[in-house]
Write a protein that holds these residues in place. Sequence first.
Motif, PDB file in Angstrom:
ATOM      1  N   ARG A  83      -8.213  19.418 -70.399  1.00 22.10           N
ATOM      2  CA  ARG A  83      -7.818  18.089 -70.905  1.00 22.10           C
ATOM      3  C   ARG A  83      -6.805  17.454 -69.977  1.00 22.10           C
ATOM      4  O   ARG A  83      -6.844  16.271 -69.683  1.00 22.10           O
ATOM      5  CB  ARG A  83      -7.248  18.207 -72.309  1.00 22.10           C
ATOM      6  N   TYR A 143      -8.937  28.144 -76.083  1.00 24.73           N
ATOM      7  CA  TYR A 143      -7.937  27.101 -76.330  1.00 24.73           C
ATOM      8  C   TYR A 143      -7.173  26.789 -75.040  1.00 24.73           C
ATOM      9  O   TYR A 143      -6.950  25.625 -74.686  1.00 24.73           O
ATOM     10  CB  TYR A 143      -6.995  27.581 -77.442  1.00 24.73           C
ATOM     11  N   ARG A 202       3.688  17.116 -81.344  1.00 21.46           N
ATOM     12  CA  ARG A 202       3.000  17.048 -82.655  1.00 21.46           C
ATOM     13  C   ARG A 202       1.991  18.173 -82.791  1.00 21.46           C
ATOM     14  O   ARG A 202       1.875  18.816 -83.838  1.00 21.46           O
ATOM     15  CB  ARG A 202       2.319  15.693 -82.806  1.00 21.46           C
ATOM     16  N   GLU A 203       1.258  18.434 -81.718  1.00 25.06           N
ATOM     17  CA  GLU A 203       0.234  19.498 -81.742  1.00 25.06           C
ATOM     18  C   GLU A 203       0.873  20.850 -81.998  1.00 25.06           C
ATOM     19  O   GLU A 203       0.398  21.635 -82.825  1.00 25.06           O
ATOM     20  CB  GLU A 203      -0.497  19.505 -80.398  1.00 25.06           C
ATOM     21  N   ASN A 212      -4.067  15.390 -87.575  1.00 20.70           N
ATOM     22  CA  ASN A 212      -3.432  16.407 -86.716  1.00 20.70           C
ATOM     23  C   ASN A 212      -4.403  17.482 -86.243  1.00 20.70           C
ATOM     24  O   ASN A 212      -4.092  18.672 -86.222  1.00 20.70           O
ATOM     25  CB  ASN A 212      -2.245  17.072 -87.443  1.00 20.70           C
ATOM     26  N   GLN A 261      -2.374  11.841 -90.502  1.00 23.85           N
ATOM     27  CA  GLN A 261      -3.022  11.556 -89.231  1.00 23.85           C
ATOM     28  C   GLN A 261      -3.944  12.685 -88.773  1.00 23.85           C
ATOM     29  O   GLN A 261      -4.252  12.810 -87.586  1.00 23.85           O
ATOM     30  CB  GLN A 261      -1.932  11.291 -88.178  1.00 23.85           C
ATOM     31  N   THR A 320       2.026  21.145 -85.508  1.00 31.14           N
ATOM     32  CA  THR A 320       0.883  21.401 -86.399  1.00 31.14           C
ATOM     33  C   THR A 320       0.514  22.878 -86.389  1.00 31.14           C
ATOM     34  O   THR A 320       0.234  23.470 -87.447  1.00 31.14           O
ATOM     35  CB  THR A 320      -0.333  20.565 -85.963  1.00 31.14           C
ATOM     36  N   PHE A 352      -2.695  16.451 -93.392  1.00 27.68           N
ATOM     37  CA  PHE A 352      -1.789  15.415 -92.900  1.00 27.68           C
ATOM     38  C   PHE A 352      -2.462  14.040 -92.896  1.00 27.68           C
ATOM     39  O   PHE A 352      -3.682  13.918 -92.791  1.00 27.68           O
ATOM     40  CB  PHE A 352      -1.331  15.737 -91.482  1.00 27.68           C
ATOM     41  N   LEU A 392       6.351  17.133 -86.461  1.00 27.61           N
ATOM     42  CA  LEU A 392       5.333  16.377 -87.184  1.00 27.61           C
ATOM     43  C   LEU A 392       5.734  14.919 -87.349  1.00 27.61           C
ATOM     44  O   LEU A 392       4.881  14.051 -87.552  1.00 27.61           O
ATOM     45  CB  LEU A 392       5.077  17.016 -88.556  1.00 27.61           C
ATOM     46  N   ILE A 400      -6.543  19.348 -83.237  1.00 27.59           N
ATOM     47  CA  ILE A 400      -6.299  19.608 -81.810  1.00 27.59           C
ATOM     48  C   ILE A 400      -7.385  18.864 -81.028  1.00 27.59           C
ATOM     49  O   ILE A 400      -8.578  19.182 -81.177  1.00 27.59           O
ATOM     50  CB  ILE A 400      -6.370  21.122 -81.475  1.00 27.59           C
TER      51      ILE A 400
END
Lengths: 247, 494
Positions: free
Chosen positions: B13, B6, B362-363, A102, A100, B366, A98, B490, A104
């Motif tokens: 975060r 994860y 977005r994450e 992308n 940007q 992806t 991509f 996306l 994580i």
Amino acid sequence: MTVTELERHAYELAGVSRTYSLGGHQVQALRELDLVIGAGASVVVVGPSGSGKTTLLQLLGGLDRPTAGSVRFEGRDLAQLGDRELSRLRLATFGFVFQQFNLIPTLTAVQNVEVALAPSGVRDRRASALRLLDSVGLAGRASHVPSRLSGGEQQRVAIARALANEPHVLLADEPTGNLDSETGAEIIDLLMALTAEGSRTVVVVTHDTDIAARAGRVIRMQDGRVQQDGIVARADVAAGANTGGSD
Amino acid sequence: MFYLTYILAELRRRSGRTILTAVGLAIGVGLVVTVNALSRGLDDAQAKVLEPLTGVGTDMSVSRPIDFSSSDNGGFPQLSDKERQELQKENGGGRFGLRNLGQPGSHFSRDDFVSTAQLSFAESNVATIRKIDGVSAAAGGLTLNSIHVEGTVPKQSDTQTGPQTFQNDQGGPSAQVGPRSINATSLSVSGVDEMHRALGAITPGQITKGSYFDTSDGRQAILNDSYASREGLGLGDTISVGGKTFTVVGIAKTPLGGQSSDVYVKLSQLQKLSDRVGRVNTVYVRADSASDVAAVAAAIEKKIDGASVTTAQDLADRVSGSLVDAKNLAGKLGTALAIVGLLSAFLIASLLTLASVAKRVRELGTLKALGWSQRLVVRQVTGESLVQGFLGGALGAVFGIGGALLIGAFAPTLQATLSGAASNGPRFFGGPGPFGQGDVSSGGSTDVTLSAPVSLGLIAAAVGLALLGGLIAGAVGGLRAARLRPADALRHID
């Protein structure tokens, strides 16, 4: 390449249209597109912003469904596949890069590569991820999170991630769009080197004339249609390309 | 292992949101733990109050209360002729005159045993009760008022119209007395079947000093600790009951819930002394199980003519006071508060998870592009919520235990009052009530200290609730994530 291989890895798009609703207006990103991409081909798609390049890439990757027409991959209509089949396809057959990156943000470089390996049940996932990072020259940055990596390094991680499951198809959307020219050139060299190794089909959407010049086939798009399709001279590519965001 | 890494990385975060969600769940869970601990404490307090009323190990008491009917003009309750005759027969009625006690100026002493509110019945009924289906054990008891009258037979002067008579219209013995020369004392006495140590008005577990009765023929007495303290009596001292001397072998702690009899002696000895051989006026019954109590009570009332059976539930229904008020408050308001708190916590957790998913469009898109199926993406989101739920549960357990400890530290004192027992008849000489248990059965009060016990089961349930909250939040967020189209995701700008 045999006819069988051609049939196995070919894309066939017939009468493909894609319309979006945007702020109350209907936007037609693709208009009755017909296209065939052979297995192992290197294809670059160029065109101004809003020409439908990114939409085309997303349809090729099964990330979206056409409003009309069909997108066939290896003879199968992608729009007819369920979530599980599409997920398997994206996992094992398609690789995405991509603009940007992308990545994580909470995971390290090696963990970002592992993200692509996790669903496939690969053993020694960590070792495989480290080997991939090594192949893109980032073995020493494996434990860094994306915020501690440069733009070029992040894109290298993204490329390693895209190639983690040895996909037959690599789809890259403006891979150098967020990079300076020098870094961009390095990324292009890396992409070309890695994709030249096998009979991988590569489709790259770009404004980058260097990429276009190195491609075997250039498709120019305008207003959702294919304007030109074939080998194009560098100057012509430069004339037709536009700087701006992806569509 | 990767998926857990994860999950933890994502929670770290967004640590602010993670903490907020965990604290929200913790408050809801903490409320549930504290309210439940409080309810259990109130149940324990009530059990402490009720336990002595029926006797340790007793599920129900059987008696034959005297039936006092109200008079038509609203005056003092009266006995029917039948009941009066029964009571006279019970207490060996008939007047006695002072002249019958001896010559004027001579010393006299007289002991009588009276029953004022319940009639005795044949001891064979105890065996009958034992044979009833569902009865595990039964033991008889006899509780009477021992009245000792002594003094000097007064001389009659010419100014006196005659001896002054105290008449017991309710069937007890009458006495003719004169001023200042006669003393009357009374003592509540319970006869205990020492062959059934675990069932009865008093059991070995209540002995605080000395010992329970042995199997010898000696006249032994166990004193109620407040009576012993009042009279300055201790182990080895003697006490006169019905004109006979008993040796104090034990002191029993007055159980919470009220006063028991002053003195306990062996049943057979009291029966002999009171001329009631083969008679009892209470039967203590234990059922095979809690579910048998109602059926056993009904069977007893059917088999024994005039029997009145009082179960622990009957007594529980008559308890009032701040203990009951607190129980009702904990039961209704406390439960409502806990439910509202928990639902609010679930709602907050769900909303925060939804917000988190909205920030990660977005994450998540992806991940789908990389080949993660819908199921895996939902599992990731739900997994994060479950971990938050676990954190919330652990914190909630701490809050709940803290709340319970706070209640224990303040240890508020609550009062329990038991309203009138089966018989509402008049009581003479301050004698015992229907179960021979003294003032509590006729409206006495007692104080009990509140605690809030927390069990491992309660903690486990609380953590389970928090995990449920995490699961619900995860499902809400997961469904939102599942509906994301990769292409739209996306295109999303964070």
